[in-house]
Design an enzyme around this catalytic site. Structure first.
Site, PDB file in Angstrom:
ATOM      1  CG  ASP A 247      44.824 -39.777 -60.182  1.00  0.00           C
ATOM      2  OD1 ASP A 247      43.807 -39.789 -60.693  1.00  0.00           O
ATOM      3  OD2 ASP A 247      45.599 -39.202 -58.825  1.00  0.00           O
TER       4      ASP A 247
ATOM      5  CG  HIS B 173      42.692 -38.974 -52.355  1.00  0.00           C
ATOM      6  ND1 HIS B 173      41.666 -38.751 -51.368  1.00  0.00           N
ATOM      7  CD2 HIS B 173      42.061 -39.311 -53.571  1.00  0.00           C
ATOM      8  CE1 HIS B 173      40.136 -39.088 -51.156  1.00  0.00           C
ATOM      9  NE2 HIS B 173      40.124 -39.333 -52.933  1.00  0.00           N
TER      10      HIS B 173
ATOM     11  NE  ARG C 141      37.791 -34.759 -52.821  1.00  0.00           N
ATOM     12  CZ  ARG C 141      37.283 -35.418 -53.849  1.00  0.00           C
ATOM     13  NH1 ARG C 141      36.532 -35.520 -54.723  1.00  0.00           N
ATOM     14  NH2 ARG C 141      37.992 -36.927 -53.135  1.00  0.00           N
TER      15      ARG C 141
ATOM     16  NE  ARG D 287      38.308 -43.010 -50.262  1.00  0.00           N
ATOM     17  CZ  ARG D 287      37.656 -41.942 -51.419  1.00  0.00           C
ATOM     18  NH1 ARG D 287      37.601 -42.224 -52.394  1.00  0.00           N
ATOM     19  NH2 ARG D 287      37.922 -40.600 -50.668  1.00  0.00           N
TER      20      ARG D 287
ATOM     21  CB  CYS E 149      42.159 -42.933 -56.676  1.00  0.00           C
ATOM     22  SG  CYS E 149      42.169 -41.858 -57.667  1.00  0.00           S
TER      23      CYS E 149
ATOM     24  CD  GLN F  42      41.229 -43.592 -53.701  1.00  0.00           C
ATOM     25  OE1 GLN F  42      39.486 -43.532 -53.711  1.00  0.00           O
ATOM     26  NE2 GLN F  42      40.474 -45.450 -54.001  1.00  0.00           N
TER      27      GLN F  42
END
Ligand code: CP
Ligand code: NVA
Length: 305
Positions: free
Chosen positions: A220, A129, A102, A288, A260, A132
């Site tokens: 988001d 991402h 990440r 996830r 998310c 996700q």
């Protein structure tokens, strides 16, 4: 599949394959059936940004698959003191079997994959991402039973989540509409990709227009990790880009909501809508774990016969 670097790299078949395996692993996990498909393997997890879900789901997933995970924080690795990612990649390749990273720049992830000789999984960059979005697609299929004929609407910042959702949802056959302010549009290469889908992709600055007849609504945060200095400017720019009762009324009556997480109630989503759709949102968070286990099995070997 050697790596998971971005949704743009995956074919529809590869995505569906991961989702099918994720469904199977979820079912087996719920029924106490264990598969140590990655027995004896080690995943290094490099974190240059904070995380709750990604860190815990990868670490737990690796344990459930019979392997182990190493949490490698930026604060402790030499990468944090300037050791080039190209060297880190070549060193880690000699110790471990896979890397989850990440970080900020997508290039860093691509470099790790290029210079190392082990699978690399993108656990979020400023650009995308993918882990996700695989969990999101899994959740949509779980609740709606299909992708064809469904419309996904994303409201908010044209950020890493928007970039990955647009690509992932279009690839599996959904219609996609996006509402974001003019200055916060998704990445150019994502818009280029989406153009090929003609009328299946629609972008506007009007959240209400985008939400019309949507089956799935996504949003988001207005300020992503690394953009904290712009928080106030962004609060002004994104005013109105919120999933609320008015937006829900424009969507289909049985529309589901996905986020998310972490969420900022009162900004990109109201507390009321969030709580009314908490079951869908927390199933998404759970997925996830299952989706990433499927990804790790695919890229790190040991796939079930
Ligand atoms: N959604 C997500 O990636 O959460 P974390 O930042 O907690 O990992
Ligand atoms: N866009 C958010 C996603 C967090 C999971 C961020 O990058 O901070």
């Amino acid at each position: 599949m050697n790596h998971l670097l971005k949704m743009l790299d995956l074919s529809k078949e590869e995505i569906v394959d991961i989702l099918n395996l994720a469904d199977q692993l979820k079912y087996e996990n719920k029924n106490g059936i264990q598969h140590h498909l990655l027995k004896g393997k080690t995943l290094g997890m490099i974190f240059q940004k904070s995380s709750t879900r990604t860190r815990v789901s990868f670490e737990t997933g690796m344990y459930q698959l019979g392997g182990q995970a190493l949490f490698l924080s930026n604060r402790d690795l030499q990468i944090g003191r300037g050791e080039p990612v190209q060297d880190t990649a070549r060193v880690l390749s000699r110790y471990i079997d896979g890397i989850m990273i990440r970080t900020f720049e997508q290039k860093e992830v691509e470099d790790l994959a290029e210079y190392g000789s082990i699978p690399v999984i993108n656990g979020l960059t400023d650009f995308c991402h993918p882990c996700q979005v695989l969990a999101d697609l899994m959740t949509i299929r779980e609740f709606k039973g299909r992708f064809d004929g469904l419309k996904m609407c994303y409201i908010g910042d044209g950020n890493n989540m928007a970039n990955s959702l647009i690509v992932g949802c279009l690839k599996v056959g959904m219609e996609v509409s996006v509402a974001c302010p003019e200055d916060y549009r998704p990445a150019r290469e994502v818009l280029e990709f989406a153009k090929k889908y003609g009328e299946k992709f629609f972008i506007t600055d009007s959240p209400l227009k985008a939400a019309e007849n949507a089956d799935v609504l996504f949003t988001d945060v207005w300020t992503s990790m690394g953009e904290e200095a712009e928080t106030e400017k962004r609060k002004a720019a994104f005013k109105g880009y919120q999933i609320n009762d008015e937006i829900m009324a424009a969507a289909k009556p049985d529309a589901m909501v996905q986020h998310c997480l972490p969420a900022h109630r009162g900004e990109e989503i109201t507390a009321e809508v969030f709580e009314a759709h908490a079951d869908e949102i927390f199933e998404e968070a759970e997925n996830r774990l299952h989706a990433q286990k499927a990804v790790m099995v695919k890229v790190m070997g040991g796939e079930k016969e």
